[in-house]
Motif scaffolding. Structure first.
Motif, PDB file in Angstrom:
ATOM      1  N   PRO A  58       6.264   3.440  12.287  1.00 18.22           N
ATOM      2  CA  PRO A  58       5.696   3.801  10.710  1.00 18.22           C
ATOM      3  C   PRO A  58       5.985   4.463  10.037  1.00 18.22           C
ATOM      4  O   PRO A  58       6.086   5.681  10.283  1.00 18.22           O
ATOM      5  CB  PRO A  58       4.831   2.733  10.431  1.00 18.22           C
ATOM      6  CG  PRO A  58       4.391   2.680  11.980  1.00 18.22           C
ATOM      7  CD  PRO A  58       4.605   4.123  13.006  1.00 18.22           C
ATOM      8  N   GLN A 108      -1.078   2.157   8.200  1.00 23.46           N
ATOM      9  CA  GLN A 108      -1.336   2.760   9.106  1.00 23.46           C
ATOM     10  C   GLN A 108      -2.827   2.887   9.194  1.00 23.46           C
ATOM     11  O   GLN A 108      -3.532   3.227   8.423  1.00 23.46           O
ATOM     12  CB  GLN A 108      -0.540   3.956   9.008  1.00 23.46           C
ATOM     13  CG  GLN A 108      -0.533   4.192  10.469  1.00 23.46           C
ATOM     14  CD  GLN A 108       0.618   6.153  10.478  1.00 23.46           C
ATOM     15  OE1 GLN A 108      -0.030   6.374  10.882  1.00 23.46           O
ATOM     16  NE2 GLN A 108       1.513   5.040  10.087  1.00 23.46           N
ATOM     17  N   LEU A 122      -1.372   3.677  17.207  1.00 24.41           N
ATOM     18  CA  LEU A 122      -1.608   4.096  15.780  1.00 24.41           C
ATOM     19  C   LEU A 122      -0.057   1.925  15.189  1.00 24.41           C
ATOM     20  O   LEU A 122       0.839   1.804  15.902  1.00 24.41           O
ATOM     21  CB  LEU A 122      -0.191   4.475  14.971  1.00 24.41           C
ATOM     22  CG  LEU A 122      -1.107   5.814  15.045  1.00 24.41           C
ATOM     23  CD1 LEU A 122      -0.097   7.454  14.647  1.00 24.41           C
ATOM     24  CD2 LEU A 122      -2.482   6.184  14.514  1.00 24.41           C
ATOM     25  N   ASP A 151       5.270   6.727   6.224  1.00 25.97           N
ATOM     26  CA  ASP A 151       4.247   6.271   5.307  1.00 25.97           C
ATOM     27  C   ASP A 151       3.954   5.673   3.928  1.00 25.97           C
ATOM     28  O   ASP A 151       4.982   6.635   3.358  1.00 25.97           O
ATOM     29  CB  ASP A 151       3.465   7.878   5.344  1.00 25.97           C
ATOM     30  CG  ASP A 151       2.206   8.538   4.194  1.00 25.97           C
ATOM     31  OD1 ASP A 151       1.679   7.362   4.381  1.00 25.97           O
ATOM     32  OD2 ASP A 151       1.600   9.404   4.651  1.00 25.97           O
ATOM     33  N   SER A 169       3.718  -3.475  16.357  1.00 22.02           N
ATOM     34  CA  SER A 169       4.371  -2.457  16.663  1.00 22.02           C
ATOM     35  C   SER A 169       4.240  -1.304  17.559  1.00 22.02           C
ATOM     36  O   SER A 169       5.489  -1.131  17.564  1.00 22.02           O
ATOM     37  CB  SER A 169       2.833  -1.945  15.775  1.00 22.02           C
ATOM     38  OG  SER A 169       2.157  -2.237  14.693  1.00 22.02           O
ATOM     39  N   LEU A 227       0.934  -0.775  12.064  1.00 15.64           N
ATOM     40  CA  LEU A 227       0.705  -1.381  11.212  1.00 15.64           C
ATOM     41  C   LEU A 227       0.007  -2.349  11.000  1.00 15.64           C
ATOM     42  O   LEU A 227       0.475  -3.879  11.435  1.00 15.64           O
ATOM     43  CB  LEU A 227       1.430  -1.274  10.210  1.00 15.64           C
ATOM     44  CG  LEU A 227       2.656  -0.145   9.647  1.00 15.64           C
ATOM     45  CD1 LEU A 227       4.717  -0.538   9.385  1.00 15.64           C
ATOM     46  CD2 LEU A 227       2.078   0.743   9.389  1.00 15.64           C
TER      47      LEU A 227
END
Length: 297
Positions: free
Chosen positions: A215, A155, A165, A217, A205, A167
């Motif tokens: 996403p 991330q 945010l 973690d 994303s 990936l």
């Protein structure tokens, strides 16, 4: 019953999404003239066309056999890196049409990526990931018709903006069946059909975010990264501090500013890392020789 529980951060991500029916549906128009038309904009114009009519359907081994196949996989007419988003849209559509029922997980990355397949498989088969894919409370029994979409990778934040945010595509990212189906069937038809950019990771994303998929973690239990964006030498010697744009790693520090728990040095790299990025051909051979003990020392 599972022997572990998901922490609150991970569980909140899972509970914020809807389960997806993982039964395959034909999104290509039955491979007629223009399969995977992509999407229409506000003026009703079609976007990028994923033309797969000339592609071979050899299963289960994944192989694009010749130059004609490669040419037909991306019909933009521009082989430039700037149209990487279009190429990735086409690749994911092709994977969905031809391999959705063959595999459980799907990973994409560039040609400067060294992927440690055993570590990736170990992670995907872990109790944590099985639990997450089944809603976060119970382990799957193998007969489920629905699945929580999992979008796995490193991330990053766009220039440090915690509200943007995504990936990173450099280390590659991994989708389960629910995520792949959601992206191709529900995401692409309404997601930036005319966008031409090299930032495919940001665009994918955004497409996921538009359909309510976020996403997960992928750090390990120590907080170290499994998906590594840099080459081993850079990744494992990364130090805290301000980096000017004259330093080649300035962007990595900037794009990690959202993460207040980011680690540095060897602590940044998981012992079970699934990849390294920015790996040239000589370094790729060296990493492979070391990992698989082809070296005497």
């Amino acid at each position: 019953m599972p022997s572990i529980t998901l922490d609150m951060k991970r569980l909140e991500v899972i509970l914020s999404m809807n389960a997806t029916d993982i039964t395959y549906v034909d999104a290509s128009g039955n491979h007629t003239t223009h399969p995977h038309m992509g999407g229409k904009d506000e003026h009703g114009r079609w976007g990028y066309v994923h033309d797969e009519t000339a592609l071979k359907r050899t299963q289960p081994t994944f192989e694009i056999r010749d130059d004609d196949d490669r040419a037909n996989l991306c019909k933009s007419g521009d082989d430039d890196y700037k149209v990487l988003t279009e190429k990735v849209r086409s690749i994911w559509a092709y994977i969905y049409d031809n391999y959705y029922d063959v595999y459980d997980y799907f990973h994409i990355g560039g040609d400067d990526l060294y992927l440690i397949v055993e570590n990736l498989r170990h992670y995907l088969e872990s109790e944590e990931i099985q639990l997450a894919s089944n809603g976060g409370q119970f382990l799957p029994n193998g007969y489920e018709s629905t699945q929580m979409p999992l979008f796995l990778g490193k991330q990053l934040s766009e220039y440090g903006n915690k509200d943007k945010l995504y990936l990173g595509g450099g280390s590659g990212y991994t989708l389960n069946k629910a995520a792949l189906k959601s992206l191709v069937v529900h995401g692409f038809p309404s997601c930036f059909p005319h966008e031409k950019t090299s930032a495919e990771d940001m665009m994918v994303s955004k497409c996921f975010e538009k359909i309510g998929i976020f996403p997960y973690d992928s750090k390990d239990e120590t907080g170290a990264e499994r998906y590594l964006q840099l080459a081993p030498g850079d990744q494992c010697t990364l130090a805290p501090g301000e980096y000017g744009k004259d330093n080649k790693l300035w962007w990595y520090h900037k794009f990690n500013e959202h993460d207040k728990e980011v680690k540095f040095g060897t602590d940044h790299c998981s012992a079970n890392a699934v990849n390294f990025h920015y790996v040239n051909s000589d370094l790729m051979r060296r990493i492979h020789a070391l990992l698989y003990r082809y070296c005497e020392r």
